[in-house]
Design a protein around this motif. Structure first.
Motif, PDB file in Angstrom:
ATOM      1  N   ALA A  19      -0.541   4.887  -1.051  1.00  0.00           N
ATOM      2  CA  ALA A  19      -1.466   4.978   0.141  1.00  0.00           C
ATOM      3  C   ALA A  19      -0.935   6.394   0.745  1.00  0.00           C
ATOM      4  O   ALA A  19      -0.803   6.545   1.362  1.00  0.00           O
ATOM      5  N   LEU A  54       0.813  -1.041   0.027  1.00  0.00           N
ATOM      6  CA  LEU A  54       0.067   0.325  -0.039  1.00  0.00           C
ATOM      7  C   LEU A  54       0.757   1.384   0.266  1.00  0.00           C
ATOM      8  O   LEU A  54       0.791   1.931  -0.231  1.00  0.00           O
ATOM      9  N   GLU A  96      -5.843   6.285   4.390  1.00  0.00           N
ATOM     10  CA  GLU A  96      -5.854   5.041   3.814  1.00  0.00           C
ATOM     11  C   GLU A  96      -5.088   3.680   4.550  1.00  0.00           C
ATOM     12  O   GLU A  96      -5.442   2.723   5.341  1.00  0.00           O
ATOM     13  N   LEU A  97      -3.645   3.804   4.931  1.00  0.00           N
ATOM     14  CA  LEU A  97      -2.845   2.797   5.113  1.00  0.00           C
ATOM     15  C   LEU A  97      -3.380   2.858   6.094  1.00  0.00           C
ATOM     16  O   LEU A  97      -3.495   1.404   6.766  1.00  0.00           O
ATOM     17  N   TYR A 139      -5.733   0.779  -4.748  1.00  0.00           N
ATOM     18  CA  TYR A 139      -4.027   0.849  -5.118  1.00  0.00           C
ATOM     19  C   TYR A 139      -4.087  -0.819  -5.903  1.00  0.00           C
ATOM     20  O   TYR A 139      -2.547  -1.526  -6.109  1.00  0.00           O
ATOM     21  N   MET A 174      -8.306  -1.608  -1.108  1.00  0.00           N
ATOM     22  CA  MET A 174      -7.349  -2.277  -2.149  1.00  0.00           C
ATOM     23  C   MET A 174      -7.845  -1.892  -3.098  1.00  0.00           C
ATOM     24  O   MET A 174      -7.105  -3.039  -4.052  1.00  0.00           O
TER      25      MET A 174
END
Ligand SMILES: Nc1ncnc2c1ncn2[C@@H]1O[C@H](COP(=O)(O)OP(=O)(O)OP(=O)(O)O)[C@@H](O)[C@H]1O
Ligand SMILES: O=C(O)[C@H](O)CO
Length: 534
Positions: free
Chosen positions: A206, A201, A210-211, A273, A270
């Motif tokens: 990301a 990620l 988001e991470l 990415y 998910m």
């Protein structure tokens, strides 16, 4: 951070900034360089563990002993436990233990690999625990990635939290880097599987939001899991923010902030990415069942989360110091983000805007053009907390010849294309120099020439990317001066080689070298502009 845990090469020692101190000389007789260093030092000084903890945490011993944090008082009677995780946590723990004294029973902190040796080598003894400390230190997460040692620390922290009762108080110290230092993958996910997902990620760009949303969904302790483990004990979290806007649910993935990301949100990330086809089966299993845990406590009154240090706090201190030095000072934003090259354009245009005023060219088509370009750029960058219209209004009203200081903070990004050595701050300083050089070539030379300009950008942790420098400073003359030394700025930039450039240019004189600072509230930029002596 761990790559910074080395001694600085001797060549640079001469340029290391001495510890924060008062300024003896008259402000005007000092160079902008000296002013810039002083502002950076002051900004970092205010968010160092000791002053931060002492401001936030007071043990009152008159009457019933109690720990006072802002508007809350927690009765203490040898019922205190401490856990912590993050790059700045060792220093925070050392000060906390001093404040808590005998009331502290036991503690565990998870801190970066090699940090004790590094702090010792740098003579920062005050950030180390005393010999008979009640706090156990575990070093791990080499290269900022969760590993076996961090996993061991996380399970000890969990065990300590789970053993607490309603009479206990758990003090949680949190700072940036805490996510990697507190890995507790939800079974059946293995550490390696979790690491693979977070690494992919991050490498695909990301955002930290988001991470950490994904990290929370895959972890037992993140997203409030630690506070839940400690229930029914009181939980007091002291947080040093390394995220724009200080979102407590995102910093170190919010182990003391209840938030349960929906499976749908995780799958969206998910998919964005392109990770769906590479997800380990265990991750899929946990994600698809990631719904709010109905067994969690219904009220969160046992938790008190307090942000005790942030980029804004550091900028406010720099502002105070700049005003003392006689500058008209403006904080642009503590949320500067976006690609370095675009942010550099924004700063270059702002510098031109100020120089027009300083040169007494407050009105006219030139100014309108710079203003128009600025508004366009700011709209594209969408920097949180940055009100360009108000900033320009304030700058427009300035008397000419007034010295100006613009301050900003946040975290920019670099799209790595080359294989050089550098960091986002050094690259930003070099890009700003290039932008100013280009502006001079296209007509801004007259009014830029009326001003002395210094641009400084530095990471408050003292390490910019995988380099020994915290950042660098630059000026409008840098590109020409570098050419005289046979250094072509554009060539270095195209290879993301800003550190090599600054190490060579004037023998490293424009590097900002502080050594590790023991804190981290992202990056700081200072722009200093004053009319040249006639
Ligand atoms: N050659 C380079 N030139 C410019 N930037 C670079 C280079 N190499 C790495 N970087 C940048 O350095 C950063 C990674 O370094 P670091 O580990 O200090 O970041 P971080 O963990 O985000 O830092 P912090 O702890 O300050 O939040 C990334 O933003 C990356 O793009
Ligand atoms: O640890 C983390 O998650 C980052 O440093 C953001 O706080």
């Amino acid at each position: 951070m761990t790559s910074a845990l080395k001694a600085l090469p001797n060549i640079h020692r001469a340029y290391m900034i001495p510890a924060c101190r008062g300024l003896a000389s008259h402000p005007r007789s000092m160079s902008l360089w000296e002013h810039g260093l002083h502002l950076f030092r002051s900004a970092v000084g205010v968010v160092l563990p000791a002053p931060m903890l002492r401001r936030a945490l007071v043990l009152k011993t008159d009457g019933c002993p109690r720990l006072v944090v802002r508007d809350r008082a927690f009765p203490v009677r040898r019922n205190l436990y401490l856990v912590g995780f993050g790059k700045a946590v060792l220093g925070m723990a050392a000060v906390a233990e001093e404040i808590l004294g005998d009331h502290l029973i036991q503690g565990v902190v998870s801190v970066p690999h090699g940090i004790r040796a590094c702090l010792q080598q740098a003579g920062m003894e005050e950030m180390l625990l005393k010999p008979h400390s009640r706090i156990q230190v575990i070093e791990g997460a080499k290269h900022n990635l969760p590993d076996r040692e961090a996993l061991r620390a996380a399970s000890m922290i969990r065990e300590l939290a789970e053993g607490l009762t309603a009479d206990d108080l758990l003090l949680v110290l949190i700072s940036g880097g805490g996510s990697a230092l507190l890995p507790a993958p939800t079974p059946p996910i293995l550490l390696e599987e979790k690491e693979k997902v977070t690494k992919l990620l991050a490498s695909r760009g990301a955002t930290i939001q988001e991470l950490n949303t994904i990290r929370k969904a895959l972890s037992l302790l993140k997203g409030g899991g630690l506070a839940q483990a400690a229930y029914p004990a009181q939980v007091l979290s002291l947080i040093l923010s390394d995220v724009i806007g200080n979102p407590v649910d995102i910093i170190a993935s919010g182990p003391t902030v209840y938030s349960s990301p929906s499976a749908q949100r995780c799958l969206q990330i998910m998919t964005k990415y392109n990770l769906m086809s590479t997800l380990p089966r265990s991750v899929e299993t946990v994600l698809s069942s990631s719904v709010s845990d109905p067994s969690g406590p219904k009220d969160y009154s046992h938790i008190y989360n307090v942000v005790i240090g942030s980029n804004s706090l550091a900028l406010e201190e720099a502002k105070r110091q700049a005003e003392d030095l006689g500058y008209w000072t403006l904080i642009l934003s503590a949320g500067v983000c976006g690609e370095v090259s675009r942010v550099a354009k924004l700063y270059s245009q702002l510098i031109q805007f100020v120089c027009l005023s300083t040169a007494g060219l407050g009105e006219g088509p030139l100014r309108d053009q710079v203003r128009g370009d600025l508004l366009k750029l700011a709209a594209e960058l969408e920097i949180p907390g940055f009100n360009l219209v108000d900033s320009l209004k304030a700058l427009q009203g300035l008397e000419s010849e007034r010295s100006v200081c613009l301050l900003a903070g946040g975290e920019t990004t670099v799209q790595l294309q080359g294989n050089g050595k550098g960091g986002r701050n050094q690259e930003l300083a070099l890009q700003v120099a290039l932008e100013l050089h280009r502006a001079k070539a296209t007509g801004a030379g007259y009014f830029l020439g009326k001003c002395e300009v210094l641009f400084l950008s530095g990471g408050t942790d003292g390490q910019d990317g995988p380099t020994e420098a915290a950042g660098a400073f630059s000026s409008q003359e840098l590109v020409d001066k570098a050419a005289q030394e046979g250094l072509d700025v554009e060539t270095f930039l195209s290879n993301n080689d800003s550190y090599t450039f600054f190490s060579k240019f004037r023998n490293g004189h424009h590097l900002l070298l502080t050594g590790l600072t023991g804190t981290n509230v992202m990056d700081i930029q200072a722009i200093l502009i004053r009319a040249r002596d006639r």
